[in-house]
Design a protein around this motif. Structure first.
Motif, mmCIF file in Angstrom:
data_model
loop_
_atom_site.group_PDB
_atom_site.id
_atom_site.type_symbol
_atom_site.label_atom_id
_atom_site.label_comp_id
_atom_site.label_asym_id
_atom_site.label_seq_id
_atom_site.Cartn_x
_atom_site.Cartn_y
_atom_site.Cartn_z
ATOM 1 N N ASN A 283 41.455 -110.416 -91.197
ATOM 2 C CA ASN A 283 41.104 -108.997 -91.132
ATOM 3 C C ASN A 283 41.684 -108.275 -92.346
ATOM 4 O O ASN A 283 42.732 -107.628 -92.277
ATOM 5 C CB ASN A 283 41.607 -108.367 -89.838
ATOM 6 N N THR A 284 40.997 -108.378 -93.441
ATOM 7 C CA THR A 284 41.456 -107.763 -94.689
ATOM 8 C C THR A 284 41.253 -106.256 -94.702
ATOM 9 O O THR A 284 41.734 -105.571 -95.611
ATOM 10 C CB THR A 284 40.710 -108.366 -95.887
ATOM 11 N N TRP A 285 40.551 -105.721 -93.718
ATOM 12 C CA TRP A 285 40.224 -104.288 -93.693
ATOM 13 C C TRP A 285 41.317 -103.445 -93.054
ATOM 14 O O TRP A 285 41.338 -102.221 -93.231
ATOM 15 C CB TRP A 285 38.909 -104.073 -92.953
ATOM 16 N N SER A 286 42.227 -104.071 -92.328
ATOM 17 C CA SER A 286 43.207 -103.312 -91.553
ATOM 18 C C SER A 286 44.599 -103.306 -92.195
ATOM 19 O O SER A 286 45.525 -102.732 -91.634
ATOM 20 C CB SER A 286 43.329 -103.885 -90.144
ATOM 21 N N VAL A 287 44.754 -103.941 -93.365
ATOM 22 C CA VAL A 287 46.073 -104.088 -93.959
ATOM 23 C C VAL A 287 46.268 -103.074 -95.085
ATOM 24 O O VAL A 287 45.301 -102.545 -95.645
ATOM 25 C CB VAL A 287 46.270 -105.526 -94.505
ATOM 26 N N PRO A 288 47.531 -102.814 -95.451
ATOM 27 C CA PRO A 288 47.785 -101.901 -96.567
ATOM 28 C C PRO A 288 47.228 -102.429 -97.883
ATOM 29 O O PRO A 288 47.001 -103.630 -98.046
ATOM 30 C CB PRO A 288 49.321 -101.826 -96.619
ATOM 31 N N ALA A 289 47.032 -101.522 -98.830
ATOM 32 C CA ALA A 289 46.424 -101.879 -100.108
ATOM 33 C C ALA A 289 47.234 -102.927 -100.858
ATOM 34 O O ALA A 289 46.665 -103.740 -101.597
ATOM 35 C CB ALA A 289 46.270 -100.635 -100.980
ATOM 36 N N GLU A 290 48.559 -102.960 -100.669
ATOM 37 C CA GLU A 290 49.377 -103.928 -101.400
ATOM 38 C C GLU A 290 49.114 -105.363 -100.974
ATOM 39 O O GLU A 290 49.526 -106.304 -101.663
ATOM 40 C CB GLU A 290 50.864 -103.601 -101.245
ATOM 41 N N ARG A 291 48.421 -105.586 -99.848
ATOM 42 C CA ARG A 291 48.092 -106.950 -99.437
ATOM 43 C C ARG A 291 46.739 -107.417 -99.961
ATOM 44 O O ARG A 291 46.342 -108.541 -99.731
ATOM 45 C CB ARG A 291 48.138 -107.064 -97.911
ATOM 46 N N VAL A 292 46.043 -106.526 -100.643
ATOM 47 C CA VAL A 292 44.745 -106.887 -101.223
ATOM 48 C C VAL A 292 44.712 -106.502 -102.697
ATOM 49 O O VAL A 292 43.719 -105.968 -103.199
ATOM 50 C CB VAL A 292 43.569 -106.242 -100.447
ATOM 51 N N THR A 293 45.781 -106.809 -103.389
ATOM 52 C CA THR A 293 45.857 -106.481 -104.816
ATOM 53 C C THR A 293 45.020 -107.443 -105.638
ATOM 54 O O THR A 293 44.677 -108.533 -105.173
ATOM 55 C CB THR A 293 47.305 -106.549 -105.288
#
Length: 293
Positions: A283-293
């Motif tokens: 679930n990449t949509w529910s995490v803070p931006a720093e986890r999808v850098t």
């Protein structure tokens, strides 16, 4: 073309970046081969629930999609041909076999998410080929086209010598699994609502939405490969080849725009999904931006 690790990482980023962004043009089915049954552009709008009163329907389908609670991807019979990858015909044969494994594994998961499953196809083509999403350009190596299928530039997945065979095969497996991850996103409505977010954003915010979408497709790929580690014999040299492909990040190819995720983010999502064997880790949509850098 022989791929050492550095060339392979850059090549993979090109594969994953081509054709994965939204397109304003409607997809058309190729006349040269039968395409899959088109899937609905998005699920029906739902009435807000207590959990989603503060969310748009799009946010609901991205953050609380039923695919996350659909359980593990099963291990399935997956017999890949023991052939060299030197010709277009051989790459097509191998890609077809990988697609069969992916469909057998993902079909029950998608159906447990209360979605009608629809199959897809893979086309192994030359540059300049007319696809359902436009012309296959000289910089394209592979992409997923909704309502038409997966396209691969066959020449990018060949081996130069038998020493390349392990890498070429695993590289093709991961690329197929990633593009099939986009098919899962399309079936479950995730891609449609990503399109909405992408269209409404610009600049850095748009790139972040793209990373969430692409990291999720790669995460789905690793969930499948983790579940089928034994079936696909992903141990030793083959496991290392998988890691080279799955952990690649935008920062491994500085000329690529940051739209697929850094090595740090790619590695974290891949490791979690490979271990969990489940889309619940994706679930990449529910995490803070720093986890999808």
């Amino acid at each position: 073309m022989r791929r050492g690790p550095a060339m392979a990482l850059a090549g993979l980023l090109l594969v994953l970046s081509a054709g994965c962004t939204p397109s304003a043009a409607p997809a058309v089915v190729l006349s040269t081969a039968p395409g899959p049954t088109p899937v609905a552009s998005r699920p029906a709008r739902v009435a807000p629930t207590a959990r989603s009163t503060y969310q748009s329907p799009g946010d609901f389908y991205l953050l609380h999609n039923e695919i996350y609670s659909a359980g593990q991807v099963p291990a399935v019979p997956c017999k890949l041909p023991k052939i060299p990858l030197q010709t277009q015909k051989e790459v097509q044969q191998y890609a077809n076999a990988v697609l069969g494994c992916l469909e057998r594994a993902w079909k029950p998961v998608v159906e447990r998410a209360d979605v009608v499953y629809s199959s897809t196809v893979v086309y192994v083509v030359d540059q300049g080929w007319k696809t359902g999403c436009g012309i296959f350009g000289k910089d394209d190596e592979g992409f997923y086209c909704a309502d038409a299928g997966i396209y691969l530039d066959w020449d990018q997945f060949t081996e130069e010598s038998p020493d390349d065979r392990v890498w070429a095969g695993v590289y093709l497996q991961f690329t197929m699994a990633h593009e099939f991850g986009h098919h899962v996103q399309q079936l479950t409505g995730i891609s449609s609502y990503f399109d909405d977010r992408w269209s409404e954003a610009s600049g850095a915010a748009r790139l972040e939405q793209m990373r969430r979408h692409e990291l999720q497709a790669s995460c789905f790929a690793s969930a499948f490969l983790g579940a089928n580690q034994q079936t696909l014999d992903l141990y030793g040299e083959r496991l290392e080849a998988y890691r080279d492909a799955a952990y690649a990040g935008d920062d491994d190819a500085p000329t690529v725009q940051p739209d697929h995720g850094s090595r740090k983010s790619s590695t974290a999502w891949a490791q979690a999904a490979f271990k969990a064997k489940s889309p619940s880790a994706c679930n990449t949509w529910s995490v803070p931006a720093e986890r999808v850098t």
